[in-house]
Design a protein around this motif. Structure first.
Motif, short mmCIF file in Angstrom:
data_model
loop_
_atom_site.label_atom_id
_atom_site.label_comp_id
_atom_site.label_asym_id
_atom_site.label_seq_id
_atom_site.Cartn_x
_atom_site.Cartn_y
_atom_site.Cartn_z
N HIS A 154 -9.39 1.06 -1.49
CA HIS A 154 -9.37 1.67 -0.16
C HIS A 154 -10.79 1.57 0.41
CE1 HIS A 154 -5.58 3.34 -1.43
NE2 HIS A 154 -5.47 4.17 -0.40
N HIS A 158 0.87 -1.19 0.00
CA HIS A 158 0.00 0.00 0.00
C HIS A 158 0.90 1.23 0.00
CE1 HIS A 158 -3.80 2.09 1.85
NE2 HIS A 158 -3.10 2.92 1.08
N HIS A 174 -6.35 -0.22 3.90
CA HIS A 174 -6.69 0.32 5.22
C HIS A 174 -7.58 -0.68 5.97
CE1 HIS A 174 -4.60 4.08 4.93
NE2 HIS A 174 -5.22 4.39 3.80
N HIS A 194 1.43 4.85 -2.40
CA HIS A 194 1.10 5.74 -3.53
C HIS A 194 2.41 6.38 -3.98
CE1 HIS A 194 -3.27 5.60 -2.52
NE2 HIS A 194 -2.78 5.39 -1.31
N ASP A 214 1.84 3.96 2.89
CA ASP A 214 0.84 4.83 2.26
C ASP A 214 1.50 5.98 1.48
OD1 ASP A 214 -1.75 5.46 1.56
OD2 ASP A 214 -2.40 6.13 3.53
ZN ZN Z 1 -3.62 4.80 0.46
#
Ligand code: ZN
Ligand code: ADE
Length: 351
Positions: free
Chosen positions: A211, A31, A235, A33, A292
């Motif tokens: 998500h 996870h 998440h 980005h 993240d």
């Molecule tokens: Zn995320």
């Protein structure tokens, strides 16, 4: 009776030794980005390179803005930052810096999200985004031995029709894009709005993740499973509010890609000691640890493991289980998963 495997991993161990134990565990980051790895130094350099005005003129000034009230507050600053990414080289530089950093944390495999809707509407060709990211990932695989998958996310606060356009643009890149995801502002944007896009994506052979339950309710997690037919939940914090949902996630072995420092920084959890990660792990869910948007949340993969270890008193066995889960939950072939899990077992056993 308790033995050494279920006591706090910090007991009788220096912080450096604990960090080294976690670093040596083979891990996958699932996870992440890529736009969220844009450190202020590179943000400023690319702003100069591409003539993009920024609201801060030193790295310290940029970092001082990274105090977030909630997800939307963060997203406003994150979408402002992505404007400096213009050329294929920019995406390559960004990605190369991330993989170098996470390889140093002991990551052996990464599954990287990107947001085409942050770039294509500004005039950046889809092929340049994918080309830059994959060039750096391929180089890193050769030089650092870190394998990878790429997952394209749809922005859930934009119309589903726009997501469908992105999916069409992705089809010629099906060989390098493994999956589709759903990110951006969650509340008020339920998974069902994207049912058709996901059906088409699955039909085209993309793996589905989304998500859900970051700021949104547990119902969005159930809907992501039922309507979008995702294989992983990104998440999933809200699962703690619904025991029936927890049983379902555990039975179906649907992984949660949790991001503790992100949840802390975005006020999803008021304090890491209250984070549900350990409770969900103990309830038998396939929980994983991830970063993240590490440039914004002050921590890469290893920092996230260390932070939850400290806050929740995780044992060596818990830490090894989290590493195992990250491999199990990945899109790697079964034979590679088995090799990495054997390595984890050796590190955990000290052999
Ligand atoms: Zn995320
Ligand atoms: N895009 C980047 N980071 C995100 C997050 N934590 N939640 C939703 N969308 C995102």
């Amino acid at each position: 009776m308790s033995d050494a495997t279920d006591t706090d991993a910090r007991d009788g161990q220096t912080d450096a030794a604990l960090a080294e134990f976690i670093r040596r565990l083979p891990k996958a980051e699932l996870h992440l980005h890529i736009e969220g790895t844009l450190e202020p130094e590179l943000l400023l350099e690319l702003g100069r390179r591409n003539g993009v005005d920024l609201p801060c003129s030193s790295a310290e000034e940029c970092r001082a803005r990274y105090r977030f009230n909630d997800l939307q507050h963060f997203l406003d600053i994150y979408y402002e930052g992505v404007q400096v990414l213009v050329t294929e080289q920019d995406f390559s530089d960004l990605t190369a810096a991330y993989v170098r950093r996470v390889a140093a944390d002991g990551a052996r495999h990464v599954e990287v999200f990107f947001d085409p809707q942050s770039h294509v509407p500004r005039g950046v060709p889809f092929a340049d985004v994918v080309g830059g990211i994959t060039r750096a990932l391929r180089d890193a695989e050769t030089e650092l031995g870190v394998s990878w998958r790429l997952i394209m996310c749809f922005l859930r606060d934009r119309p589903a029709a726009e997501a469908m356009e992105m999916l069409e643009l992705a089809l010629p890149h099906r060989d390098v894009i493994a999956g589709v995801g759903l990110d951006s502002a969650e509340v008020g944007h339920p998974p069902a709005e994207f049912a058709e896009v996901y059906a088409r994506a699955r039909e085209a052979g993309f793996v589905a993740v989304a998500h859900a339950g970051e700021e949104g309710p547990p119902q969005y997690i159930s809907d992501a499973l039922d309507v979008l037919k995702v294989r992983r939940i990104d998440h999933g914090v809200a699962a703690i509010e619904d025991e029936a949902l927890q049983r379902r996630l555990a039975e179906l072995r649907v992984p949660l890609t949790m991001c503790p420092l992100s949840n802390l920084e975005l006020q999803v959890t008021p304090d890491l000691s209250l984070h549900p990660l350990k409770r969900l792990l103990d309830a038998g869910l396939v929980v994983t640890v991830n970063s993240d948007d590490p440039a914004y949340f002050d921590g890469y993969l290893l920092d996230n493991y260390l932070a939850v270890q400290r806050a929740l008193g995780l044992s060596h066995a818990d830490l090894a289980q989290l590493a195992r889960n990250s491999i199990t939950a990945s899109l790697l072939p079964d034979a590679r998963k088995a090799e990495l899990i054997t390595e984890i077992d050796h590190v955990a056993a000290g052999t």
